[in-house]
Design a protein around this motif. Structure first.
Motif, PDB file in Angstrom:
ATOM      1  N   ALA A  16       3.385   0.787   2.903  1.00 38.86           N
ATOM      2  CA  ALA A  16       3.115  -0.180   3.969  1.00 38.86           C
ATOM      3  C   ALA A  16       2.946  -1.573   3.374  1.00 38.86           C
ATOM      4  N   ILE A  17       3.509  -2.565   4.068  1.00 34.95           N
ATOM      5  CA  ILE A  17       3.412  -3.965   3.645  1.00 34.95           C
ATOM      6  C   ILE A  17       2.722  -4.749   4.745  1.00 34.95           C
TER       7      ILE A  17
ATOM      8  N   ARG B  91      -7.904  -9.547   8.631  1.00 38.12           N
ATOM      9  CA  ARG B  91      -7.126  -8.317   8.675  1.00 38.12           C
ATOM     10  C   ARG B  91      -5.740  -8.630   9.238  1.00 38.12           C
ATOM     11  N   PRO B  92      -4.678  -8.085   8.647  1.00 32.48           N
ATOM     12  CA  PRO B  92      -3.352  -8.367   9.200  1.00 32.48           C
ATOM     13  C   PRO B  92      -3.210  -7.826  10.615  1.00 32.48           C
ATOM     14  N   LEU B  93      -2.464  -8.540  11.432  1.00 35.32           N
ATOM     15  CA  LEU B  93      -2.260  -8.113  12.812  1.00 35.32           C
ATOM     16  C   LEU B  93      -1.366  -6.884  12.883  1.00 35.32           C
ATOM     17  N   LEU B  94      -0.479  -6.771  11.914  1.00 30.94           N
ATOM     18  CA  LEU B  94       0.402  -5.607  11.870  1.00 30.94           C
ATOM     19  C   LEU B  94       0.902  -5.396  10.456  1.00 30.94           C
ATOM     20  N   ALA B  95       1.570  -4.274  10.251  1.00 32.61           N
ATOM     21  CA  ALA B  95       2.140  -3.949   8.946  1.00 32.61           C
ATOM     22  C   ALA B  95       3.474  -3.251   9.157  1.00 32.61           C
TER      23      ALA B  95
ATOM     24  N   HIS C 203       0.847  -1.200   0.000  1.00 27.25           N
ATOM     25  CA  HIS C 203       0.000   0.000   0.000  1.00 27.25           C
ATOM     26  C   HIS C 203       0.881   1.248   0.000  1.00 27.25           C
ATOM     27  N   VAL C 204       0.744   2.062  -1.042  1.00 27.14           N
ATOM     28  CA  VAL C 204       1.461   3.331  -1.091  1.00 27.14           C
ATOM     29  C   VAL C 204       0.639   4.358  -0.319  1.00 27.14           C
TER      30      VAL C 204
END
Length: 207
Positions: free
Chosen positions: A78-79, A137-141, A70-71
């Motif tokens: 962010a990845i 949803r990812p726990l973190l990025a 994500h730009v």
């Protein structure tokens, strides 16, 4: 060990390899321009390089559907973190030393995009919901504050023939992952059983 002639400083190095051309220096940007954004949107895979406080390095693969990165804006990307082996090598390094590098690749394309900057680990942000896959949803990025951006030429890919299918090895000539783990961990289970378990676990825990 003996028989090696070691280079000790950059002046010695430059005696062997000349300075880059002005164009090579100028191509380095400090933000994500339209070309970098387009590249990232089409990349399904990148390599993440980090180092701990003592300089010990690690390179870890990151991959998902093209555009998974994500730009945020022209100075941040962010990845999302997806389920893995839970070693957290890259993330523990970032907590010690925020400097990180990314190499974005596109299948069949021989050029690559390098993005370097300072990384942070975030567990909530306005874009996190958009990173969900299959309702998870990812726990973190990883959030990277961009400092250097530049495209890398295709010479390494041309020399290696990485995308030339005719040069790809027969997978059957290489040991399976199960065979490798059986030997390295000295496991009793047959390699075929381990391969079946690995395949089932990977399919179940992609997201």
């Amino acid at each position: 060990m003996t028989g090696y002639t070691e280079i000790k400083d950059e002046s010695e190095l430059r005696e062997l390899i000349d300075h880059p051309s002005p164009a090579v220096r100028r191509k380095q940007l400090d933000c994500l321009d339209a070309h970098a954004r387009a590249w990232i949107s089409r990349s399904p895979f990148c390599l993440l390089a980090t180092a701990d406080a003592e300089g010990r390095c690690d390179v870890s693969p990151r991959g998902d559907v093209a555009g998974f990165t994500h730009v945020v804006d022209d100075r941040a990307l962010a990845i999302p973190d997806r389920p893995g082996n839970r070693r957290l090598d890259s993330f523990r390094n970032i907590l010690d030393n925020p400097h990180a590098g990314l190499l974005f690749m596109i299948p069949g394309v021989q050029e690559t995009l390098r993005v370097n900057g300072r990384a942070r680990l975030i567990k909530d942000a306005p874009f996190m919901d958009a990173m969900a896959v299959r309702g998870r949803r990812p726990l973190l990025a990883l959030l990277l504050d961009v400092e250097e951006v530049y495209f890398h030429c295709a010479k390494a890919f041309k020399r290696s023939g990485l995308w030339d299918v005719s040069g790809w090895p027969d997978r059957g000539e290489l040991p399976t992952f199960g065979s490798i783990l059986k030997d390295q961990l000295r496991l009793d289970q047959p390699a075929a059983v381990l391969d079946e378990h690995i395949s089932a676990t990977e399919a179940r825990e992609l997201y």
